[in-house]
Design a protein around this motif. Structure first.
Motif, PDB file in Angstrom:
ATOM      1  N   PHE A 202     -19.037-129.776 -65.043  1.00  0.00           N
ATOM      2  CA  PHE A 202     -18.749-130.159 -63.652  1.00  0.00           C
ATOM      3  C   PHE A 202     -17.799-131.347 -63.607  1.00  0.00           C
ATOM      4  O   PHE A 202     -16.814-131.341 -62.854  1.00  0.00           O
ATOM      5  N   MET A 203     -18.064-132.394 -64.401  1.00  0.00           N
ATOM      6  CA  MET A 203     -17.239-133.593 -64.371  1.00  0.00           C
ATOM      7  C   MET A 203     -15.834-133.306 -64.893  1.00  0.00           C
ATOM      8  O   MET A 203     -14.851-133.860 -64.383  1.00  0.00           O
TER       9      MET A 203
ATOM     10  N   GLU B 218     -14.167-130.403 -64.700  1.00  0.00           N
ATOM     11  CA  GLU B 218     -13.452-129.653 -63.655  1.00  0.00           C
ATOM     12  C   GLU B 218     -13.082-130.567 -62.483  1.00  0.00           C
ATOM     13  O   GLU B 218     -12.015-130.419 -61.888  1.00  0.00           O
ATOM     14  N   LEU B 219     -13.972-131.508 -62.164  1.00  0.00           N
ATOM     15  CA  LEU B 219     -13.692-132.456 -61.077  1.00  0.00           C
ATOM     16  C   LEU B 219     -12.505-133.355 -61.444  1.00  0.00           C
ATOM     17  O   LEU B 219     -11.622-133.608 -60.612  1.00  0.00           O
TER      18      LEU B 219
ATOM     19  N   ARG C 296      -9.315-131.338 -61.179  1.00  0.00           N
ATOM     20  CA  ARG C 296      -9.005-131.028 -59.776  1.00  0.00           C
ATOM     21  C   ARG C 296      -8.434-132.243 -59.039  1.00  0.00           C
ATOM     22  O   ARG C 296      -7.473-132.122 -58.278  1.00  0.00           O
TER      23      ARG C 296
ATOM     24  N   GLU D 245     -21.866-140.938 -64.571  1.00  0.00           N
ATOM     25  CA  GLU D 245     -21.668-139.498 -64.397  1.00  0.00           C
ATOM     26  C   GLU D 245     -22.957-138.717 -64.648  1.00  0.00           C
ATOM     27  O   GLU D 245     -22.948-137.675 -65.288  1.00  0.00           O
TER      28      GLU D 245
ATOM     29  N   VAL E 259     -24.655-136.134 -56.791  1.00  0.00           N
ATOM     30  CA  VAL E 259     -24.281-134.764 -56.423  1.00  0.00           C
ATOM     31  C   VAL E 259     -25.513-134.000 -55.948  1.00  0.00           C
ATOM     32  O   VAL E 259     -25.484-133.306 -54.929  1.00  0.00           O
TER      33      VAL E 259
ATOM     34  N   LYS F 212     -22.886-131.496 -50.354  1.00  0.00           N
ATOM     35  CA  LYS F 212     -22.528-130.823 -51.600  1.00  0.00           C
ATOM     36  C   LYS F 212     -23.398-129.596 -51.839  1.00  0.00           C
ATOM     37  O   LYS F 212     -22.918-128.567 -52.343  1.00  0.00           O
TER      38      LYS F 212
ATOM     39  N   SER G 155     -17.390-126.677 -52.536  1.00  0.00           N
ATOM     40  CA  SER G 155     -16.045-127.228 -52.722  1.00  0.00           C
ATOM     41  C   SER G 155     -15.957-128.722 -52.379  1.00  0.00           C
ATOM     42  O   SER G 155     -14.943-129.359 -52.661  1.00  0.00           O
TER      43      SER G 155
ATOM     44  N   VAL H  68     -16.094-132.561 -52.776  1.00  0.00           N
ATOM     45  CA  VAL H  68     -15.910-133.314 -54.026  1.00  0.00           C
ATOM     46  C   VAL H  68     -17.095-134.230 -54.335  1.00  0.00           C
ATOM     47  O   VAL H  68     -17.316-134.600 -55.485  1.00  0.00           O
TER      48      VAL H  68
ATOM     49  N   GLY I 253     -16.761-137.984 -57.034  1.00  0.00           N
ATOM     50  CA  GLY I 253     -15.324-137.739 -56.967  1.00  0.00           C
ATOM     51  C   GLY I 253     -14.608-138.802 -56.159  1.00  0.00           C
ATOM     52  O   GLY I 253     -13.540-139.299 -56.560  1.00  0.00           O
TER      53      GLY I 253
END
Length: 245
Positions: free
Chosen positions: A112-113, A115-116, A119, A156, A161, A167, A172, A174, A178
């Motif tokens: 997850f981190m 991909e964040l 992005r 993290e 989250v 969330k 989607s 953030v 994020g």
């Protein structure tokens, strides 16, 4: 002298890699020791009763964020949660929601981190024409360094989250982690990105304007980070960007 009490753990068990397995709750009992944390109890359960029990840990000191899970309905760190906090001696453990389940209490926060970060482009972007490896780095203003250090304390763990209602309803979005990291680079004088650049990343309903301000992220953060302060800061910045256009 009071005899040690017996603690009851009701733990979520499921191996998504086993097609024949189904999600279930399994109850274990263990004798409580002075100063026992949920993390210590889980290790004793795995060593003495069930070696197949899956959960993550590294540092045991609230620094790595690996042992985050939902304890009696609240996302938090197992290594910083004393069993003595539960007077009835009954503790229910669930994996963090919002992440890919690896097995039992273990989830893939690393995926997850990563991909964040890709992005949101969560890395320092200095002026490419101003890079000279032979030149001494310019000292940073202490006040600016203090602001950046405060935001760099994020481990993290994924607790913010899992504690975020937005969330959980909108994948989607953030999330607080994020926006905390975006704020860190927006404040960094070495980063050449402008407020307009960040607006294109978080100036929408998936970013700062999608937050419902329920404060779950700040209430649950084990590092007591100022999530709402940073979200409000970014909102002002993004709103100023709209006005100036």
């Amino acid at each position: 002298m009071t005899s040690p009490r017996t603690i009851s753990f009701n733990i979520f068990r499921y191996d998504p890699q086993d097609p024949s397995d189904k999600p279930k709750m399994v109850t274990y009992e263990i004798t409580e020791a002075p100063g026992m944390t949920v993390f210590i109890a889980l290790n004793m359960l795995r060593e003495q009763q069930d070696p197949s029990l899956q959960f993550d840990f590294v540092c045991r000191a609230g620094i790595c964020g690996s042992c985050a899970m939902v304890i009696n309905g609240k996302p938090t760190l197992a290594c910083r949660t004393l069993t003595a906090n539960f007077p009835d001696g009954k503790i229910t453990l669930m994996p963090l929601p919002g992440f890919e389940l690896i097995g039992d209490l273990s989830v893939d926060t690393g995926k997850f981190m990563r991909e964040l970060a890709e992005r949101l482009q969560l890395w320092l972007q200095p002026d490419a024409n101003d890079i000279d490896i032979h030149r001494l780095e310019t000292p940073m203003d202490p006040a600016e360094a203090a602001k950046l250090y405060e935001l760099e304390r994020c481990v993290e763990c994924g607790v913010c989250v899992s504690a975020c209602a937005t969330k959980q309803m909108k994948d989607s979005f953030v999330g607080a982690v994020g926006m905390m990291k975006i704020a860190r680079f927006e404040m960094d004088s070495r980063d050449i990105r402008t407020a307009e650049d960040f607006y294109h990343v978080i100036g929408n309903q998936d970013g700062v304007f999608g937050c419902m301000t329920l404060l779950g992220c700040q209430d649950a953060c084990p590092k007591d980070l100022p999530h709402m302060q940073q979200i409000a800061y970014l909102r002002r910045k993004m709103a100023q960007t709209i006005v100036s256009c």
